[in-house]
Design a protein around this motif. Sequence first.
Motif, PDB file in Angstrom:
ATOM      1  N   VAL A   2       0.852  -1.190   0.000  1.00 19.21           N
ATOM      2  CA  VAL A   2       0.000   0.000   0.000  1.00 19.21           C
ATOM      3  C   VAL A   2       0.887   1.240   0.000  1.00 19.21           C
ATOM      4  N   VAL A   3       0.703   2.093  -0.992  1.00 22.12           N
ATOM      5  CA  VAL A   3       1.472   3.328  -1.109  1.00 22.12           C
ATOM      6  C   VAL A   3       0.535   4.509  -0.861  1.00 22.12           C
ATOM      7  N   MET A   4       0.980   5.441  -0.041  1.00 18.60           N
ATOM      8  CA  MET A   4       0.247   6.696   0.113  1.00 18.60           C
ATOM      9  C   MET A   4       0.659   7.614  -1.019  1.00 18.60           C
ATOM     10  N   ARG A  24       0.465   8.201   9.282  1.00 20.25           N
ATOM     11  CA  ARG A  24       0.190   7.340   8.136  1.00 20.25           C
ATOM     12  C   ARG A  24       1.382   6.430   7.794  1.00 20.25           C
ATOM     13  N   ALA A  25       2.273   6.258   8.765  1.00 19.55           N
ATOM     14  CA  ALA A  25       3.526   5.536   8.527  1.00 19.55           C
ATOM     15  C   ALA A  25       3.356   4.029   8.377  1.00 19.55           C
ATOM     16  N   THR A  26       2.151   3.496   8.593  1.00 22.82           N
ATOM     17  CA  THR A  26       1.950   2.057   8.346  1.00 22.82           C
ATOM     18  C   THR A  26       1.866   1.747   6.859  1.00 22.82           C
ATOM     19  N   ARG A  37      -6.953   9.965  -1.782  1.00 24.61           N
ATOM     20  CA  ARG A  37      -7.907  10.579  -0.857  1.00 24.61           C
ATOM     21  C   ARG A  37      -8.272   9.697   0.323  1.00 24.61           C
ATOM     22  N   ALA A  38      -8.288   8.386   0.142  1.00 20.58           N
ATOM     23  CA  ALA A  38      -8.640   7.503   1.253  1.00 20.58           C
ATOM     24  C   ALA A  38      -7.684   7.666   2.427  1.00 20.58           C
ATOM     25  N   PHE A  39      -6.446   8.072   2.166  1.00 26.46           N
ATOM     26  CA  PHE A  39      -5.474   8.259   3.244  1.00 26.46           C
ATOM     27  C   PHE A  39      -5.715   9.545   4.023  1.00 26.46           C
TER      28      PHE A  39
END
Length: 357
Positions: free
Chosen positions: A19-21, A46-48, A313-315
């Motif tokens: 998963v990439v932000m 958001r570091a996970t 946007r989900a992040f």
Amino acid sequence: MTTLFTRYQLGGLTLPNRVVMAPMTRVRAAAEGLATPSMAAYYAQRATAGLIVSEGVQPSTIGQSNPGTPGLHTDEQVAAWRPVTAAVHANGGRIFAQLMHGGRVSHTDTIGTRPVGPSAVPAVGDVFTPTGPQPAPVPRALDTAEVPEQVESYARAARRATDAGFDGVELHGANGYLISQFLSSNANLRTDGYGGPVAHRIRFAVEAAAATADAVGGHRTGIRLSPGGTFWGVEETEVGELYAALLTELARLDLAYVHIEATTDDEVLVALRRAWPGTLIMNPTLPMGPKQTGREDADRWLGLGADLVSFGRAFIANPDLVERLRAGLPIAPVDEATYYQGGDAGYLTYAAHDYAA
């Protein structure tokens, strides 16, 4: 079986998931393009993500597109970014800086001088300025002798990014900004070695990527592309041929990855996946389009050959997006009114799911 939650080796980085932000402009920087403590908290939350790609960061003063965005072209900016990258790393994350030269998508009121572009052709639409939206101005066409300076600005910013603690950089070659303008057939009307046929229109992108890879290593260099995209009025002819030629040249540089947006049909995108021998990050839905990327979109593209999948946007409203996707939990909606308003509301105020409930 490969899933979103399978580990992945990206150069020297071991990503705990795929998963990439995605990079998203949030205009929360302080004066002089400085990163802030709030930005450190935002990214650390958001570091996970397997990998975070930062908001667009201007590599030079003339490269700034919007007011309120951060830079990587002064010592003070480097110092301001260090607490941000340290916070991400302390939370177990990895972060690349997206280097974004706006080119013609800027304004004199923002940068203090006339914006530059491959040709004297204005972008379509209003650009953001310190006093509100204004029509995009006619840029000054770069002389051939000036182009290498813009190429080198990416490399200089990349060196500063690594000094600031970033794990690597992503060149913003998408969405109508400078690299995309050179790829375009209507924003780029040049008749020198940077315009006209496909081999010339890809030259600026290749030179920028090569200079950056030379500065910090190919394993620390990625590039984001939007094949066939029409952001800010850009158009591209011969999309399949253009991007196949570009990927062929980029493959010689051993880059960390190519990050592609779903801005054209699947047939072209799948062909580009086959043409690219390295890591592919896929952004499965149109940026700022009507649909946000979800688990189904991600799984589909993993099946089509993507190595990593980016979520935008989900992040924003889901700092714990990875765990929500893993557990099949609802994705919280985002308040669009707070995208660019500044301050911590709609930035640091989104909560993680109550996993104890």
